[in-house]
Every structure is written in structure tokens, then in C-alpha cells.
Scaffold this motif. Sequence first.
Motif, short mmCIF file in Angstrom:
data_model
loop_
_atom_site.label_atom_id
_atom_site.label_comp_id
_atom_site.label_asym_id
_atom_site.label_seq_id
_atom_site.Cartn_x
_atom_site.Cartn_y
_atom_site.Cartn_z
N SER A 72 1.17 -1.45 0.01
CA SER A 72 0.03 -0.40 -0.01
C SER A 72 0.93 1.12 -0.08
CB SER A 72 -0.42 0.21 0.99
OG SER A 72 -1.65 -0.93 1.34
N PRO A 141 -8.43 3.34 3.14
CA PRO A 141 -7.40 2.39 2.93
C PRO A 141 -7.10 1.33 1.99
CG PRO A 141 -9.40 1.66 4.14
CD PRO A 141 -8.98 3.10 4.19
N HIS A 142 -8.37 1.82 1.15
CA HIS A 142 -8.22 0.84 0.18
C HIS A 142 -8.03 2.12 -1.53
CE1 HIS A 142 -9.40 -2.89 1.96
NE2 HIS A 142 -10.42 -1.73 2.48
N THR A 143 -7.51 3.07 -0.80
CA THR A 143 -7.84 3.58 -2.18
C THR A 143 -5.80 3.82 -2.38
OG1 THR A 143 -8.70 5.59 -1.27
CG2 THR A 143 -7.34 5.81 -2.94
N PHE A 144 -5.68 4.01 -4.06
CA PHE A 144 -4.76 3.57 -4.99
C PHE A 144 -4.09 4.99 -4.75
CE2 PHE A 144 -6.64 -0.52 -4.02
CZ PHE A 144 -5.42 -1.19 -4.55
N HIS A 156 -0.45 -2.24 -7.52
CA HIS A 156 -1.90 -2.71 -7.93
C HIS A 156 -1.80 -3.58 -8.02
CE1 HIS A 156 -2.63 2.13 -9.86
NE2 HIS A 156 -2.01 1.85 -8.12
N CYS A 159 -1.63 -6.07 -4.38
CA CYS A 159 -2.72 -5.47 -3.23
C CYS A 159 -4.40 -6.29 -3.82
CB CYS A 159 -3.34 -4.16 -3.44
SG CYS A 159 -1.28 -3.09 -2.60
N LEU A 160 -3.78 -7.03 -5.11
CA LEU A 160 -5.17 -6.98 -5.40
C LEU A 160 -4.95 -8.88 -6.15
CD1 LEU A 160 -6.46 -4.68 -8.10
CD2 LEU A 160 -7.34 -4.66 -5.56
N ILE A 170 -11.21 -0.42 -7.89
CA ILE A 170 -10.86 0.50 -6.47
C ILE A 170 -10.70 1.73 -7.10
CG2 ILE A 170 -8.54 -1.55 -6.56
CD1 ILE A 170 -7.52 0.42 -8.50
#
Length: 275
Positions: A72, A141-144, A156, A159-160, A170
Motif C-alpha cells: 500500500s 485504506p483501499h485507495t490507490f 496494484h 494488492c489485488l 478500486i
Amino acid sequence: MEDFELDQSDRITRRIAHGVYRILHNRRVVGEELWGIFGLLGGGYRLMADIDLIWPAPNQQRAQLDLDGAWSARKFWVQLELEGKRRVARYMLGDGELEIAIYEEPLRYGDPSRASHEQPSALSAIARAKCVYATKVAYGPHTFLDYGSTLLNFAHLRCLPLRPGAQARIEAIVVTQPSLEPLALSQTYCYVRDEQITSLVQPFMITRRYTIEEHTAGNGRKDAPFTTIWTDLHDVVIKQEVLLGKETHGCELVSYQWMGEESELPTTARSSFGL
């Protein structure tokens, strides 16, 4: 102001991977990107890119993204030199928000950074420049964070962890060019299938094919770019194609080495990367 230097080689403990992309516009080579993935002291990772383009105008870009152990984003630094000006943007993640500051200064004749890859520190660049943009935006927390380097797709995808046929939507903060100002939008990543391709680094290799669609205000955009990427088993992008109207943009990996993520890998000095 926090002591945020681009050159912090004492924090880098190992080199995970490095390579070179050639960058394409309408299938014509318009530049190249040198990149590296590093492990940091105390955990976490650093992505670094050095981009040299002749389209749409000659420009040079340098970017550094620091991430935690879960891939992250924690902070992002980017420098863009274009048409006689240098812009420096700093994106710093705080408690539920992203602090953004952008600085600009004229490029002067004889500036040593124009003729070499010696990297000026963020502090030295900011000290000479004028602040032209400053804001704070919400950051969950789930923003990229996203930028015009396919290297960020590597983070990315880490994280996925998608399976074939699965997709994930996202929220992204895109660092736009050439202003380096933020643009909030949604993106949908889809793991289409495993696919065999012939690449410049390896013939007949098995890749993972992904697509990326962009959305604003909860709806699809007719003029939004549609991206297809092919990655190896480490999630490193081997090839990318972006359709935007009647134009195509993309990149291809021309050289690449993966050393691995284990902490016992030998330390590699940042200076050998050439940024």
C-alpha cells in the motif's frame, strides 16, 4: 517540512527487480523507462522510474513510490521537466488523508540535472521552487495512487490477488500530467485469463492478461482509456496497450531481471541503478 529525500540509499537493503521499457505511441517508439523495485530497511518497498520521452513534447520524468509491507502506498515523489520548467510533486499519506504539494521553477542554462542522471533531492528542488498547488484529499485504506508509469500496476496487482475471470473495483488518485495535480476516479481490474505471448524478453512465455477500465462519478466514460496488460508470474508488466479514442499508447519490456524478494538477497547500492 519533513526531510524527504529522493536519494535515501541507506534505506534500500536489496534490489528485487529492474528493467527497461520502450514506450510507444501509435506503435511508434517515443521514449524509454528505466525502472527498479527495491526492498527497504525495516520493511516495505520502493518503486523507482526514470522516463525519457519525445512525445507529445520532449520531457523527462523521475518518480519514486514508497509502499508498506502490504504494497500500500505511503508516499510518492515525482519530478517532470518540460518546456523549460521543472515541476516537483509530493504526495504524503497521513491519517485518512493525502497531503499534496506541487512546486515549479524555471530550468536554467547549465543546470547539471538537465545533462545527467544525477538526481537532485526533493528538498533542494523544493527550496528553489515556488509552491503552485497545495491541498489535502481523503484517502481510504483501499485507495490507490496511480501515475503514467506501468510500474505502478505492479503494486496494484500485488494488492489485488485476483483469480482468472475475477475482477475488482478500486478508488484511485491519479497524478495527472503535466500539472501533476490529482484526479479522483474508479478503476476496474479484471484478470481475463492466462495467455501465451511472444515478448522481446522471452519467446513463447505464459502471461496473465488483465484489463483496466476507468469510471468517473460512478459511470463508465465513453472517452475513457481502455488498458490491457500482460504480466509474468511476479506481476511485472511485460506489455501494455492503452486505447484512447483512435490513438494507442503502450510499452514493451526490452530487458528485465528478477532477483527475488527474500531478505537474504545481497544488498545492491542504489547508485548502480542509474537514477
